[in-house]
Write a protein that holds these residues in place. Structure first.
Motif, PDB file in Angstrom:
ATOM      1  N   ARG A 254       0.822  -1.209   0.000  1.00 31.32           N
ATOM      2  CA  ARG A 254       0.000   0.000   0.000  1.00 31.32           C
ATOM      3  C   ARG A 254       0.866   1.274   0.000  1.00 31.32           C
ATOM      4  O   ARG A 254       0.436   2.319  -0.459  1.00 31.32           O
ATOM      5  CB  ARG A 254      -0.904   0.019   1.233  1.00 31.32           C
ATOM      6  N   THR A 255       2.077   1.139   0.530  1.00 33.80           N
ATOM      7  CA  THR A 255       2.962   2.296   0.633  1.00 33.80           C
ATOM      8  C   THR A 255       3.802   2.484  -0.619  1.00 33.80           C
ATOM      9  O   THR A 255       4.327   3.567  -0.868  1.00 33.80           O
ATOM     10  CB  THR A 255       3.899   2.128   1.859  1.00 33.80           C
ATOM     11  N   GLY A 256       3.938   1.413  -1.409  1.00 32.69           N
ATOM     12  CA  GLY A 256       4.770   1.497  -2.607  1.00 32.69           C
ATOM     13  C   GLY A 256       6.239   1.319  -2.302  1.00 32.69           C
ATOM     14  O   GLY A 256       7.104   1.807  -3.050  1.00 32.69           O
ATOM     15  N   ALA A 257       6.561   0.639  -1.209  1.00 37.60           N
ATOM     16  CA  ALA A 257       7.952   0.389  -0.826  1.00 37.60           C
ATOM     17  C   ALA A 257       8.108  -1.095  -0.521  1.00 37.60           C
ATOM     18  O   ALA A 257       7.137  -1.847  -0.515  1.00 37.60           O
ATOM     19  CB  ALA A 257       8.326   1.228   0.397  1.00 37.60           C
ATOM     20  N   THR A 258       9.338  -1.512  -0.280  1.00 35.43           N
ATOM     21  CA  THR A 258       9.568  -2.907   0.095  1.00 35.43           C
ATOM     22  C   THR A 258       9.326  -3.082   1.594  1.00 35.43           C
ATOM     23  O   THR A 258       9.354  -2.106   2.358  1.00 35.43           O
ATOM     24  CB  THR A 258      11.006  -3.349  -0.224  1.00 35.43           C
ATOM     25  N   ALA A 259       9.109  -4.327   1.995  1.00 32.31           N
ATOM     26  CA  ALA A 259       8.901  -4.616   3.422  1.00 32.31           C
ATOM     27  C   ALA A 259      10.118  -4.190   4.237  1.00 32.31           C
ATOM     28  O   ALA A 259       9.977  -3.643   5.335  1.00 32.31           O
ATOM     29  CB  ALA A 259       8.618  -6.107   3.606  1.00 32.31           C
TER      30      ALA A 259
END
Length: 335
Positions: A254-259
């Protein structure tokens, strides 16, 4: 009068223990592996029980092959909870196929192959649990610690069974099969002891990842602050933070980043781990509802995204220093 051989009980106890701690871990890629893995654990106990308890000797051909399926299934089940998918899972059929060929063509190699397989996969699975939250990023935040403990229990059992199998082969070589039933009994009692330890000393198998101390830690930068703002916006978008099955991987998507980026930014910018950060948002909403509504605590707890009362109370006290009922009473006195 029929008796129930100990391996039946051990296989069932281990399967139920793992099921209890993996309940609620239902990501699409892992569910099939977990179901087959738990069935294999129970089935292997039944096979050993029939062979050594009732003398069904023809199962000596089946037992090594079914045993060889357990380590890759265990690894694939837990590995599928990681942020990145399993690369070419079919490759993990190599070890069971080698054992099958050895059973058919070179029986003397069976014990050696099984020992190497169990130990290698035990080490591989245990090392997976040392990679932090990314290793179980697809697990809901509330189930991450139980899932990690279950992974470590499985790794320890794989290592134990691998080493025991090697020892049993040596005993059989020098003393024949007369001591095998006694050795198998000792193995099963030891396995039960490990599971008992798992129940009564759960922290031995791992605890929640510690958050850095302080309000924030050194190394925070503008990129972290920007990503943190995106994370907070994602949590509030469509009340994502209220979802009981919210995972690090889902938040990252949802954030558009990796975990890994999400976890690291939260750690550096707030001094909290991901679970604590999300629970802080849930507790803020719980405080608002406690002050403004007459909702029962259980209904309020579920509405804020908590799955259990114990977790809700523990996190509420961590954030506010009070129990929910104490906080509500104090808030109403002020008004």
């Amino acid at each position: 009068m029929l008796s129930i051989p100990l391996p039946f009980i051990v296989g069932l106890v281990i399967a139920l223990t793992l099921y209890r701690n993996l309940k609620g871990v239902e990501t699409p890629g892992s569910k099939r592996y977990f179901v087959v893995f738990l069935m294999a654990y129970a089935m292997q106990g039944a096979i050993i029980g029939l062979r050594f308890g009732y003398g069904v000797e023809w199962l000596h051909v089946v037992q090594p092959v079914t045993a060889a399926l357990m380590p890759p299934l265990a690894y694939l089940a837990f590995r599928s909870l990681a942020a990145t998918p399993v690369a070419r899972p079919a490759l993990h059929l190599v070890a069971p196929l080698l054992v099958l060929l050895a059973v058919a063509l070179l029986p003397l190699l069976v014990d050696l192959l099984l020992m190497l397989e169990f130990i290698c996969y035990g080490v591989l699975l245990f090392s997976l649990t040392l990679k932090g939250s990314n290793a179980l990023a697809e697990t809901s935040l509330q189930r991450m610690v139980p899932a990690m403990r279950a992974a470590r229990l499985s790794a320890i059992l794989l290592l134990f069974f691998g080493i025991f199998d090697a020892a049993l082969a040596v005993v059989s070589l020098f003393y024949g099969n007369a001591l095998v039933p006694l050795a198998v009994t000792a193995m099963n009692f030891t396995a039960l002891f490990i599971v008992t330890l798992y129940y009564f000393v759960p922290d031995f198998f791992g605890r929640e990842q510690a958050a850095p101390s302080g309000a924030a830690v050194a190394g925070t930068n503008a990129e972290d602050e920007a990503l943190l703002a995106r994370i907070e916006a994602a949590l509030d978008s469509n009340d994502l933070y209220r979802q009981e099955d919210l995972s690090l991987a889902k938040l990252a998507r949802r954030t558009g980043a990796t975990a890994r980026e999400v976890s690291a930014a939260i750690n550096r910018a707030t001094g909290l781990n991901v679970s604590q950060f999300v629970n802080n948002r849930r507790i803020r909403e719980a405080c608002r509802l406690l002050e403004e509504t007459n909702q029962p605590l259980t209904a309020l707890m579920f509405e804020c995204g908590f799955g259990t009362k114990s977790n809700f109370n523990r996190e509420f006290r961590r954030v506010t220093g009070k129990s929910p009922s104490e906080w509500r009473a104090q808030a109403r006195l002020k008004n």
